[in-house]
Design an enzyme around this catalytic site. Structure first.
Site, PDB file in Angstrom:
ATOM      1  NE  ARG A   1      42.168  32.732  45.992  1.00 38.25           N
ATOM      2  CZ  ARG A   1      41.369  33.693  45.502  1.00 38.25           C
ATOM      3  NH1 ARG A   1      41.310  34.868  46.092  1.00 38.25           N
ATOM      4  NH2 ARG A   1      40.647  33.481  44.430  1.00 38.25           N
TER       5      ARG A   1
ATOM      6  NE  ARG B   1      35.304  45.296  44.459  1.00 37.99           N
ATOM      7  CZ  ARG B   1      35.220  44.060  44.010  1.00 37.99           C
ATOM      8  NH1 ARG B   1      35.808  43.073  44.660  1.00 37.99           N
ATOM      9  NH2 ARG B   1      34.550  43.778  42.910  1.00 37.99           N
ATOM     10  CE  LYS B   2      41.487  40.748  43.503  1.00 39.89           C
ATOM     11  NZ  LYS B   2      41.285  39.894  42.282  1.00 39.89           N
TER      12      LYS B   2
ATOM     13  N   GLY C   1      37.040  32.849  32.360  1.00 36.47           N
ATOM     14  CA  GLY C   1      35.652  32.442  32.185  1.00 36.47           C
ATOM     15  C   GLY C   1      34.625  33.563  32.210  1.00 36.47           C
TER      16      GLY C   1
ATOM     17  CB  CYS D   1      40.605  35.085  37.573  1.00 33.41           C
ATOM     18  SG  CYS D   1      39.252  35.761  38.546  1.00 33.41           S
ATOM     19  N   GLY D   2      42.051  35.037  34.658  1.00 33.87           N
ATOM     20  CA  GLY D   2      43.030  34.387  33.774  1.00 33.87           C
ATOM     21  C   GLY D   2      43.836  35.389  32.955  1.00 33.87           C
TER      22      GLY D   2
HETATM   23 FE1  SRM Z   1      39.965  36.188  40.665  1.00 37.75          FE
HETATM   24  C1  SRM Z   1      36.908  36.687  41.979  1.00 37.75           C
HETATM   25  C2  SRM Z   1      39.666  32.893  41.058  1.00 37.75           C
HETATM   26  C3  SRM Z   1      43.300  35.847  40.129  1.00 37.75           C
HETATM   27  C4  SRM Z   1      40.052  39.338  39.404  1.00 37.75           C
HETATM   28  N1  SRM Z   1      38.556  35.002  41.445  1.00 37.75           N
HETATM   29  C5  SRM Z   1      37.368  35.413  41.972  1.00 37.75           C
HETATM   30  C6  SRM Z   1      36.648  34.268  42.652  1.00 37.75           C
HETATM   31  C7  SRM Z   1      37.041  34.298  44.104  1.00 37.75           C
HETATM   32  C8  SRM Z   1      35.128  34.352  42.512  1.00 37.75           C
HETATM   33  C9  SRM Z   1      34.421  33.294  43.287  1.00 37.75           C
HETATM   34  O1  SRM Z   1      34.167  33.472  44.466  1.00 37.75           O
HETATM   35  O2  SRM Z   1      34.098  32.281  42.679  1.00 37.75           O
HETATM   36  C10 SRM Z   1      37.259  33.073  41.884  1.00 37.75           C
HETATM   37  C11 SRM Z   1      37.347  31.774  42.623  1.00 37.75           C
HETATM   38  C12 SRM Z   1      37.075  30.646  41.668  1.00 37.75           C
HETATM   39  C13 SRM Z   1      37.632  29.341  42.138  1.00 37.75           C
HETATM   40  O3  SRM Z   1      36.876  28.514  42.685  1.00 37.75           O
HETATM   41  O4  SRM Z   1      38.809  29.091  41.903  1.00 37.75           O
HETATM   42  C14 SRM Z   1      38.593  33.671  41.449  1.00 37.75           C
HETATM   43  N2  SRM Z   1      41.271  34.675  40.727  1.00 37.75           N
HETATM   44  C15 SRM Z   1      40.930  33.368  40.789  1.00 37.75           C
HETATM   45  C16 SRM Z   1      42.117  32.479  40.499  1.00 37.75           C
HETATM   46  C17 SRM Z   1      42.082  31.164  41.249  1.00 37.75           C
HETATM   47  C18 SRM Z   1      42.182  32.234  38.985  1.00 37.75           C
HETATM   48  C19 SRM Z   1      43.121  31.114  38.598  1.00 37.75           C
HETATM   49  O5  SRM Z   1      42.603  30.136  38.064  1.00 37.75           O
HETATM   50  O6  SRM Z   1      44.310  31.202  38.857  1.00 37.75           O
HETATM   51  C20 SRM Z   1      43.253  33.435  40.882  1.00 37.75           C
HETATM   52  C21 SRM Z   1      43.607  33.354  42.329  1.00 37.75           C
HETATM   53  C22 SRM Z   1      44.769  34.237  42.682  1.00 37.75           C
HETATM   54  C23 SRM Z   1      45.238  34.066  44.098  1.00 37.75           C
HETATM   55  O7  SRM Z   1      45.956  33.094  44.336  1.00 37.75           O
HETATM   56  O8  SRM Z   1      44.917  34.909  44.932  1.00 37.75           O
HETATM   57  C24 SRM Z   1      42.598  34.773  40.578  1.00 37.75           C
HETATM   58  N3  SRM Z   1      41.447  37.400  39.979  1.00 37.75           N
HETATM   59  C25 SRM Z   1      42.730  37.035  39.730  1.00 37.75           C
HETATM   60  C26 SRM Z   1      43.370  38.044  38.945  1.00 37.75           C
HETATM   61  C27 SRM Z   1      44.774  37.953  38.338  1.00 37.75           C
HETATM   62  C28 SRM Z   1      45.844  38.586  39.179  1.00 37.75           C
HETATM   63  O9  SRM Z   1      45.663  38.882  40.373  1.00 37.75           O
HETATM   64  O10 SRM Z   1      46.909  38.772  38.617  1.00 37.75           O
HETATM   65  C29 SRM Z   1      42.431  39.046  38.732  1.00 37.75           C
HETATM   66  C30 SRM Z   1      42.619  40.316  37.878  1.00 37.75           C
HETATM   67  C31 SRM Z   1      43.563  41.277  38.525  1.00 37.75           C
HETATM   68  C32 SRM Z   1      42.923  42.153  39.541  1.00 37.75           C
HETATM   69  O11 SRM Z   1      42.328  41.663  40.500  1.00 37.75           O
HETATM   70  O12 SRM Z   1      43.036  43.366  39.389  1.00 37.75           O
HETATM   71  C33 SRM Z   1      41.228  38.626  39.392  1.00 37.75           C
HETATM   72  N4  SRM Z   1      38.719  37.765  40.723  1.00 37.75           N
HETATM   73  C34 SRM Z   1      38.903  38.954  40.078  1.00 37.75           C
HETATM   74  C35 SRM Z   1      37.732  39.760  40.232  1.00 37.75           C
HETATM   75  C36 SRM Z   1      37.524  41.197  39.686  1.00 37.75           C
HETATM   76  C37 SRM Z   1      38.016  42.188  40.715  1.00 37.75           C
HETATM   77  C38 SRM Z   1      37.389  43.529  40.601  1.00 37.75           C
HETATM   78  O13 SRM Z   1      37.994  44.510  41.058  1.00 37.75           O
HETATM   79  O14 SRM Z   1      36.243  43.649  40.132  1.00 37.75           O
HETATM   80  C39 SRM Z   1      36.808  38.990  40.967  1.00 37.75           C
HETATM   81  C40 SRM Z   1      35.387  39.394  41.394  1.00 37.75           C
HETATM   82  C41 SRM Z   1      35.392  40.219  42.646  1.00 37.75           C
HETATM   83  O15 SRM Z   1      36.379  40.359  43.350  1.00 37.75           O
HETATM   84  O16 SRM Z   1      34.308  40.747  42.923  1.00 37.75           O
HETATM   85  C42 SRM Z   1      37.463  37.741  41.246  1.00 37.75           C
HETATM   86 FE1  SF4 Z   2      35.419  34.639  36.192  1.00 38.26          FE
HETATM   87 FE2  SF4 Z   2      37.519  34.529  37.788  1.00 38.26          FE
HETATM   88 FE3  SF4 Z   2      35.629  32.692  37.957  1.00 38.26          FE
HETATM   89 FE4  SF4 Z   2      37.304  32.745  35.895  1.00 38.26          FE
HETATM   90  S1  SF4 Z   2      37.815  32.309  38.039  1.00 38.26           S
HETATM   91  S2  SF4 Z   2      35.145  32.451  35.783  1.00 38.26           S
HETATM   92  S3  SF4 Z   2      37.505  34.939  35.580  1.00 38.26           S
HETATM   93  S4  SF4 Z   2      35.470  34.880  38.442  1.00 38.26           S
END
Ligand code: SRM
Ligand code: SF4
Length: 546
Positions: A69, A183-184, A467, A472-473
């Site tokens: 990323r 946290r993030k 998913g 994240c979506g």
């Molecule tokens: Fe996300 C975790 C993908 C935007 C909330 N997110 C993950 C992980 C890293 C989990 C993992 O290790 O597999 C996913 C990686 C999957 C992969 O292989 O792509 C993942 N998040 C994404 C992306 C790629 C979704 C997308 O298809 O676009 C986005 C990457 C953004 C970036 O460039 O940095 C992405 N994630 C978001 C958003 C939307 C936003 O930021 O506007 C959210 C909700 C907003 C927020 O964070 O408040 C989001 N992601 C999470 C969470 C829940 C956070 C929490 O506080 O619990 C997780 C799980 C965690 O962090 O424990 C997570």
């Molecule tokens: Fe769940 Fe984020 Fe993975 Fe989508 S990319 S399946 S919302 S953790």
């Protein structure tokens, strides 16, 4: 660092414990070693967790093929940088793909650990960084994708976003001051009128607002000149009452499996030159005081809840060393949100920006080479990404526009997609993400094709797939949000979705809420069809019978 960081390890969650043992950023110095060891022989905590501090994600779904990323401040990437990303992917053949993310960013897939030293060198040579893009770090900082192009914008955020990123990441090299947050942390800043960044879903957001200036403004509290911790330049006092541009500050927005909240006003306003200092102060308050016990209760809003917004603001001001003026009475988010697809005039006479639709954000090496070429041949070599997982080519002159529109890449990435396809967003889903409860991107595309065939739709309907409950979506910002879940059908567990509706973006943004639970994916198509007909003025095409 503070008490909370150094609290006895007994009260710390497992992530805090491994961070206390060894800071995530320290893997930066070990990349060569990991490359020669190989992923199977590496220390598992380094591999599965700490590598995320340099933007490298182990994928249990595709072991040995990592995801990387990047960071794209304000969603901006140059053609040289895009070409480097394409070259990296090219070596992985069918395993290599990329995604434009919901944070205006790019992720690469198929990466082998033995290639990391070379990849980092290549990134460095074109000024790309992936540092601090995962885990307990500040994520990609979003800004208006048409900053500097939009005639109606109030402020061009590009430089500010870059400055915030430079502060947080030490100019992309990694900054130990901010690599151990509880946290993030998400930051967004917009100088446009349509809230293109979804300010309300960020931990810290800056939205444009004019403040009546009665000879007192900003951090000076009426004194003739003021300085802040990180802005050594004195601000001069304006002597005549007038409106001054700055930002109202929002805090605490986030989505998680446990809880989702829209950001709330800090009741504070900041002029552009003090935004970086405010970011630093908020991050320090969060770092030093956020809960490190329960990871499900560690995002900024939980600290604001514990303290109340007044105390939170006091603490931020204490870090800043000066009070913040109270917020402007109203912000300037007064437009409906644009999606930037299609051809649009820029503020620079004779130039246009062209928004291309990328189905669910998925890219391959050849697409990226082509994107770089188009940006160079027709524009200024720049590419902008959007939170809807699309991209924009800016600076296309009137005279070149017509030829650009005949380029073969536009057959794949349309400037005029069908209305449902146009507004489709999807997270990664089960193909690569081990948190996923369902497959998203491929299913989203297949279903939208069917719906386009069945329905006559007059305007875009924003359908977002995610998913799992991590969101994240962003299903809560969608007209129709679909969140993966396990459903039951005929007594069997099957892939399903919870349905969200009512998300409003742009002016008066607010989050949608869950309206139906556990719909099996195989039964979803008719449900969506009905929702779109009932709520979004669509009708069945004449030839279609259902
Ligand atoms: Fe996300 C975790 C993908 C935007 C909330 N997110 C993950 C992980 C890293 C989990 C993992 O290790 O597999 C996913 C990686 C999957 C992969 O292989 O792509 C993942 N998040 C994404 C992306 C790629 C979704 C997308 O298809 O676009 C986005 C990457 C953004 C970036 O460039 O940095 C992405 N994630 C978001 C958003 C939307 C936003 O930021 O506007 C959210 C909700 C907003 C927020 O964070 O408040 C989001 N992601 C999470 C969470 C829940 C956070 C929490 O506080 O619990 C997780 C799980 C965690 O962090 O424990 C997570
Ligand atoms: Fe769940 Fe984020 Fe993975 Fe989508 S990319 S399946 S919302 S953790």
């Amino acid at each position: 660092m503070t008490d909370k960081v150094s609290t006895s390890t007994a009260s710390l969650n497992k992530f805090e414990k491994f961070k206390a043992e060894k800071d995530g950023l320290s893997v930066k110095a070990e990349i060569e070693k990991f490359a020669s060891l190989g992923w199977e022989a590496m220390d598992e905590t380094d591999r599965d967790h700490r590598l995320k501090w340099v933007g490298v994600f182990f994928r249990p779904v595709t072991p040995g093929k990592f995801m990387m990323r990047l960071r794209m401040p304000n969603g901006i990437i140059t053609s040289d940088q895009m070409r480097v990303l394409a070259e990296v992917l090219q070596r992985y053949g069918d395993d290599g793909s990329a995604d434009i993310t919901t944070r205006q960013n790019i992720q690469l897939r198929g990466i082998r650990i033995e290639d990391l030293p070379d990849i980092f060198e290549k990134f460095h040579s074109v000024g790309l960084t992936s540092v601090q893009s995962g885990m307990d770090n500040v994520r990609n900082i979003t800004g208006d994708p048409v900053a500097g192009l939009d005639a109606e914008e109030l402020f061009d955020t590009r430089e500010l976003v870059q400055q915030i990123q430079d502060m947080v990441t030490n100019n992309g090299e990694g900054n130990p001051e901010f690599t151990n947050l509880p946290r993030k942390f998400n930051i967004a800043i917009t100088g446009g009128r349509d809230n293109s960044v979804h300010a309300e879903i960020n931990d810290l957001a800056f939205v444009p607002a004019f403040k009546e200036d009665n000879g007192q403004w900003a951090m000076g509290n009426g004194e003739e000149t003021v300085t802040t911790s990180s802005s050594p330049t004195p601000h001069s006092l304006l002597t005549t009452p007038q409106k001054r541009f700055g930002f109202n500050i929002l805090v605490g927005g986030f989505f998680s499996a446990k809880r989702c909240e829209a950001a709330i006003p800090l009741n504070a306003w900041v002029p552009p030159e003090d935004v970086v200092a405010v970011c630093r102060a908020v991050l320090e308050v969060f770092r030093d005081n956020g809960s490190r016990a329960n990871r499900l209760k560690s995002r900024l809003m939980w600290l604001i809840d514990e303290w109340g917004i007044e105390k939170f603001r006091d603490e931020v001001e204490r870090k800043l060393g000066t009070p913040l003026p109270s917020a402007a009475a109203k912000d300037e988010i007064d437009w409906e949100k644009r999606d930037h697809i299609g051809v649009h005039k820029q503020k620079q006479p004779g130039l246009n920006y062209v928004g291309l639709h990328v189905p669910v954000g998925r890219l391959y090496a050849e697409d990226m080479f082509d994107m770089a070429r188009l940006a160079e041949v027709y524009g200024s070599g720049e590419i902008r990404l959007t939170v809807e997982e699309n991209f924009i080519i800016p600076d296309v002159s009137d005279s070149r526009l017509e030829t650009l529109l005949t380029e073969p890449l536009l057959e794949k990435f349309s400037v005029n997609p069908a209305p449902l396809t146009r507004a489709l967003v999807s997270c990664t889903g089960a193909q690569f993400c081990n948190f996923a409860l369902i497959e998203t991107k491929n299913r989203a595309l297949a279903m939208i094709k069917e719906l386009e065939m069945e329905l006559e739709v007059t305007h875009p309907v924003r359908i977002h797939w995610t998913g799992c409950p991590n969101s994240c979506g962003q299903p809560q910002v969608a007209d129709i949000g679909l969140m993966g879940t396990k459903a039951r059908k005929n007594g069997k567990a099957v892939e399903g979705v919870d349905i969200y509706m009512g998300g409003k973006v742009g002016k008066d943004a607010h989050l949608g809420s869950c309206v139906a639970k556990g719909i099996p994916c195989e039964d979803l198509l008719p449900v969506l069809r009905e929702l779109i007909i009932e709520h979004f003025d669509a009708r069945l095409r004449e030839a279609v019978t259902v």
